[in-house]
Design a protein around this motif. Structure first.
Motif, PDB file in Angstrom:
ATOM      1  N   LEU A  73       0.828  -1.219   0.000  1.00 47.51           N
ATOM      2  CA  LEU A  73       0.000   0.000   0.000  1.00 47.51           C
ATOM      3  C   LEU A  73       0.858   1.262   0.000  1.00 47.51           C
ATOM      4  O   LEU A  73       0.578   2.220  -0.736  1.00 47.51           O
ATOM      5  CB  LEU A  73      -0.923  -0.006   1.219  1.00 47.51           C
ATOM      6  CG  LEU A  73      -2.106  -0.989   1.161  1.00 47.51           C
ATOM      7  CD1 LEU A  73      -2.781  -1.091   2.525  1.00 47.51           C
ATOM      8  CD2 LEU A  73      -3.117  -0.562   0.099  1.00 47.51           C
ATOM      9  N   ILE A  74       1.896   1.264   0.827  1.00 44.98           N
ATOM     10  CA  ILE A  74       2.799   2.437   0.892  1.00 44.98           C
ATOM     11  C   ILE A  74       3.442   2.679  -0.468  1.00 44.98           C
ATOM     12  O   ILE A  74       3.535   3.822  -0.937  1.00 44.98           O
ATOM     13  CB  ILE A  74       3.877   2.243   1.986  1.00 44.98           C
ATOM     14  CG1 ILE A  74       3.233   2.316   3.375  1.00 44.98           C
ATOM     15  CG2 ILE A  74       4.981   3.294   1.862  1.00 44.98           C
ATOM     16  CD1 ILE A  74       4.132   1.871   4.501  1.00 44.98           C
ATOM     17  N   TYR A  75       3.884   1.596  -1.109  1.00 42.64           N
ATOM     18  CA  TYR A  75       4.526   1.743  -2.419  1.00 42.64           C
ATOM     19  C   TYR A  75       3.547   2.301  -3.448  1.00 42.64           C
ATOM     20  O   TYR A  75       3.871   3.258  -4.174  1.00 42.64           O
ATOM     21  CB  TYR A  75       5.071   0.396  -2.901  1.00 42.64           C
ATOM     22  CG  TYR A  75       5.462   0.432  -4.360  1.00 42.64           C
ATOM     23  CD1 TYR A  75       6.638   1.068  -4.762  1.00 42.64           C
ATOM     24  CD2 TYR A  75       4.633  -0.121  -5.345  1.00 42.64           C
ATOM     25  CE1 TYR A  75       6.978   1.149  -6.111  1.00 42.64           C
ATOM     26  CE2 TYR A  75       4.972  -0.044  -6.686  1.00 42.64           C
ATOM     27  CZ  TYR A  75       6.145   0.590  -7.064  1.00 42.64           C
ATOM     28  OH  TYR A  75       6.471   0.686  -8.391  1.00 42.64           O
ATOM     29  N   LEU A  76       2.338   1.734  -3.534  1.00 47.23           N
ATOM     30  CA  LEU A  76       1.377   2.162  -4.550  1.00 47.23           C
ATOM     31  C   LEU A  76       0.908   3.591  -4.339  1.00 47.23           C
ATOM     32  O   LEU A  76       0.738   4.351  -5.300  1.00 47.23           O
ATOM     33  CB  LEU A  76       0.174   1.202  -4.569  1.00 47.23           C
ATOM     34  CG  LEU A  76       0.417  -0.187  -5.165  1.00 47.23           C
ATOM     35  CD1 LEU A  76      -0.809  -1.059  -4.999  1.00 47.23           C
ATOM     36  CD2 LEU A  76       0.791  -0.093  -6.651  1.00 47.23           C
ATOM     37  N   VAL A  77       0.689   3.955  -3.091  1.00 49.87           N
ATOM     38  CA  VAL A  77       0.170   5.298  -2.789  1.00 49.87           C
ATOM     39  C   VAL A  77       1.260   6.365  -2.859  1.00 49.87           C
ATOM     40  O   VAL A  77       1.043   7.457  -3.378  1.00 49.87           O
ATOM     41  CB  VAL A  77      -0.504   5.311  -1.389  1.00 49.87           C
ATOM     42  CG1 VAL A  77      -0.906   6.741  -1.005  1.00 49.87           C
ATOM     43  CG2 VAL A  77      -1.724   4.399  -1.377  1.00 49.87           C
ATOM     44  N   PHE A 123       4.890   5.854  -3.885  1.00 52.73           N
ATOM     45  CA  PHE A 123       6.091   5.733  -4.715  1.00 52.73           C
ATOM     46  C   PHE A 123       5.850   5.244  -6.138  1.00 52.73           C
ATOM     47  O   PHE A 123       6.702   5.436  -6.997  1.00 52.73           O
ATOM     48  CB  PHE A 123       7.093   4.788  -4.024  1.00 52.73           C
ATOM     49  CG  PHE A 123       7.547   5.289  -2.676  1.00 52.73           C
ATOM     50  CD1 PHE A 123       8.568   6.217  -2.574  1.00 52.73           C
ATOM     51  CD2 PHE A 123       6.932   4.838  -1.508  1.00 52.73           C
ATOM     52  CE1 PHE A 123       8.995   6.685  -1.340  1.00 52.73           C
ATOM     53  CE2 PHE A 123       7.338   5.301  -0.264  1.00 52.73           C
ATOM     54  CZ  PHE A 123       8.378   6.233  -0.179  1.00 52.73           C
ATOM     55  N   SER A 124       4.733   4.591  -6.394  1.00 57.26           N
ATOM     56  CA  SER A 124       4.479   4.068  -7.736  1.00 57.26           C
ATOM     57  C   SER A 124       4.326   5.207  -8.734  1.00 57.26           C
ATOM     58  O   SER A 124       3.578   6.161  -8.488  1.00 57.26           O
ATOM     59  CB  SER A 124       3.202   3.219  -7.742  1.00 57.26           C
ATOM     60  OG  SER A 124       2.844   2.893  -9.070  1.00 57.26           O
ATOM     61  N   PRO A 125       5.022   5.151  -9.874  1.00 53.94           N
ATOM     62  CA  PRO A 125       4.894   6.198 -10.891  1.00 53.94           C
ATOM     63  C   PRO A 125       3.460   6.338 -11.401  1.00 53.94           C
ATOM     64  O   PRO A 125       3.031   7.430 -11.783  1.00 53.94           O
ATOM     65  CB  PRO A 125       5.823   5.711 -12.018  1.00 53.94           C
ATOM     66  CG  PRO A 125       6.768   4.767 -11.363  1.00 53.94           C
ATOM     67  CD  PRO A 125       5.994   4.113 -10.271  1.00 53.94           C
ATOM     68  N   ALA A 126       2.708   5.238 -11.397  1.00 55.14           N
ATOM     69  CA  ALA A 126       1.338   5.254 -11.923  1.00 55.14           C
ATOM     70  C   ALA A 126       0.302   5.621 -10.864  1.00 55.14           C
ATOM     71  O   ALA A 126      -0.829   5.981 -11.194  1.00 55.14           O
ATOM     72  CB  ALA A 126       0.997   3.890 -12.508  1.00 55.14           C
ATOM     73  N   GLY A 127       0.649   5.520  -9.591  1.00 52.91           N
ATOM     74  CA  GLY A 127      -0.324   5.779  -8.536  1.00 52.91           C
ATOM     75  C   GLY A 127      -1.180   4.559  -8.245  1.00 52.91           C
ATOM     76  O   GLY A 127      -0.958   3.480  -8.799  1.00 52.91           O
ATOM     77  N   PHE A 128      -2.188   4.747  -7.400  1.00 50.28           N
ATOM     78  CA  PHE A 128      -3.026   3.632  -6.963  1.00 50.28           C
ATOM     79  C   PHE A 128      -4.341   3.592  -7.746  1.00 50.28           C
ATOM     80  O   PHE A 128      -5.106   4.553  -7.746  1.00 50.28           O
ATOM     81  CB  PHE A 128      -3.313   3.761  -5.465  1.00 50.28           C
ATOM     82  CG  PHE A 128      -4.141   2.626  -4.904  1.00 50.28           C
ATOM     83  CD1 PHE A 128      -3.692   1.323  -4.982  1.00 50.28           C
ATOM     84  CD2 PHE A 128      -5.375   2.876  -4.319  1.00 50.28           C
ATOM     85  CE1 PHE A 128      -4.449   0.269  -4.476  1.00 50.28           C
ATOM     86  CE2 PHE A 128      -6.138   1.837  -3.805  1.00 50.28           C
ATOM     87  CZ  PHE A 128      -5.669   0.532  -3.880  1.00 50.28           C
ATOM     88  N   MET A 129      -4.574   2.467  -8.459  1.00 46.36           N
ATOM     89  CA  MET A 129      -5.806   2.224  -9.218  1.00 46.36           C
ATOM     90  C   MET A 129      -6.116   3.361 -10.195  1.00 46.36           C
ATOM     91  O   MET A 129      -7.232   3.859 -10.274  1.00 46.36           O
ATOM     92  CB  MET A 129      -6.976   2.009  -8.259  1.00 46.36           C
ATOM     93  CG  MET A 129      -6.822   0.816  -7.327  1.00 46.36           C
ATOM     94  SD  MET A 129      -6.709  -0.780  -8.164  1.00 46.36           S
ATOM     95  CE  MET A 129      -8.411  -1.039  -8.648  1.00 46.36           C
ATOM     96  N   THR A 130      -5.103   3.783 -10.946  1.00 43.10           N
ATOM     97  CA  THR A 130      -5.285   4.879 -11.911  1.00 43.10           C
ATOM     98  C   THR A 130      -5.359   4.372 -13.351  1.00 43.10           C
ATOM     99  O   THR A 130      -5.379   5.171 -14.284  1.00 43.10           O
ATOM    100  CB  THR A 130      -4.113   5.878 -11.804  1.00 43.10           C
ATOM    101  OG1 THR A 130      -2.877   5.174 -12.027  1.00 43.10           O
ATOM    102  CG2 THR A 130      -4.080   6.541 -10.431  1.00 43.10           C
TER     103      THR A 130
END
Length: 311
Positions: free
Chosen positions: A193-197, A199-206
């Motif tokens: 969750l921390i990574y997706l929210v 640090f992920s370049p795409a974001g969470f559920m985008t």
């Protein structure tokens, strides 16, 4: 016999699903391997919670969680198991999405031989002469692949060793399959969750709707084969399961060659042949040991019956 038949069917279904899973990850070309891993963890956890509720295993699950919390050594062990299975999942997803399904299949061909090696080194289980020769053939195969490609098949080795170490850790845990998988995904859940929210370049559920659905489905395609495998392991011997397990890498290799059109040279075939010979020797040695054990048990049973008659 009925239970054995159910176990064999469940085992084949588990390994067939694992064999075709590269096709699923190929449907997500725009999603990075680390993102897929994070979603796989999150949705596997959600799916397992739903499974526990629907199958009315909540009480048993909570009791096992309570026992686990009270046993800190056991808790530490399952955290370690969660780390190793996450490494395995990430390496597999990354390798497949890099167009190296052949390399992924090699990892799972090597897995049973690595199991034997770890059992010898860690558990101090005796390794017979055929087992040593089998490991030797597999080692030659890896060396040949390294010479051909100019690089060590790191992904294959990481997949084989991470899954074997995971299995070794799980061997000492007396937990139900559903509790084990739920806790393992829970351990990695905060990091995912921390990574997706954050640090992920795409974001969470985008992503677009279909991609989001596929990412949600990652939990289903992860959990179902594991649950089928657990049910199979309860009903059939590990020897039979050992034969069935080669369905997985064989299907992957066929997909790599005939569906994904990955290059497969005669040199690669020659190198793989050494690994297949090693697997054949290992299988023969295992089957021979199994037969001897059955003969011993039958002989013991006959002696016991004779003694009972004499009395």
């Amino acid at each position: 016999m009925k239970e054995t038949k159910k176990g064999i069917i469940a085992g084949f279904l588990a390994y067939i699903l694992w064999g075709i899973i590269p096709m699923y990850w190929k449907l997500l070309p725009t999603v990075g391997a680390l993102d897929i891993l994070a979603y796989r963890v999150i949705w596997s956890f959600v799916f397992m919670l739903i499974y526990i509720l629907v199958t009315k295993k909540t009480s048993d699950f909570l009791n096992e969680c309570k026992q686990l919390w009270q046993d800190k050594k056991k808790l530490g062990t399952i955290i370690l198991a969660a780390i190793f299975i996450s490494v395995n999942w990430f390496t597999f997803i990354y390798t497949v999405n890099q167009g190296r399904v052949t390399e992924a299949s090699l990892g799972y061909y090597m897995n049973p031989l690595v199991n034997v090696l770890l059992a010898t080194l860690v558990l101090k289980e005796p390794l017979g002469s055929l087992g040593k020769i089998a490991c030797g053939f597999a080692f030659i195969g890896v060396i040949l692949l390294t010479i051909q490609t100019g690089t060590i098949p790191v992904s294959s080795l990481v997949m084989a060793f991470s899954f074997s170490i995971y299995g070794l850790i799980k061997k000492g845990l007396s937990l139900s399959s559903y509790t084990g998988l739920t806790i393992e995904t829970l351990v990695i859940l905060p990091a995912a969750l921390i990574y997706l929210v954050g640090f992920s370049p795409a974001g969470f559920m985008t992503y677009q709707g279909s991609t989001n659905l596929l990412l949600m489905g990652a939990g289903v395609v992860t959990a179902i084969p594991l649950l089928l495998f657990a049910e199979s392991a309860k009903r059939i011997s590990y020897i039979i399961l050992g034969f069935i397990q080669y369905v997985n890498p064989t299907m992957m290799l066929l997909l790599a060659i005939f569906v994904f059109n990955e290059p497969y040279t005669s040199e690669q075939f020659f190198a793989f042949s050494f690994i297949w010979v090693g697997i054949g020797l290992f299988t023969y040695a295992t089957l021979h040991t199994w037969r001897k054990e059955i003969q011993f048990e039958n002989h013991k049973l006959i002696l016991d019956e004779t003694k009972d008659k004499e009395k």
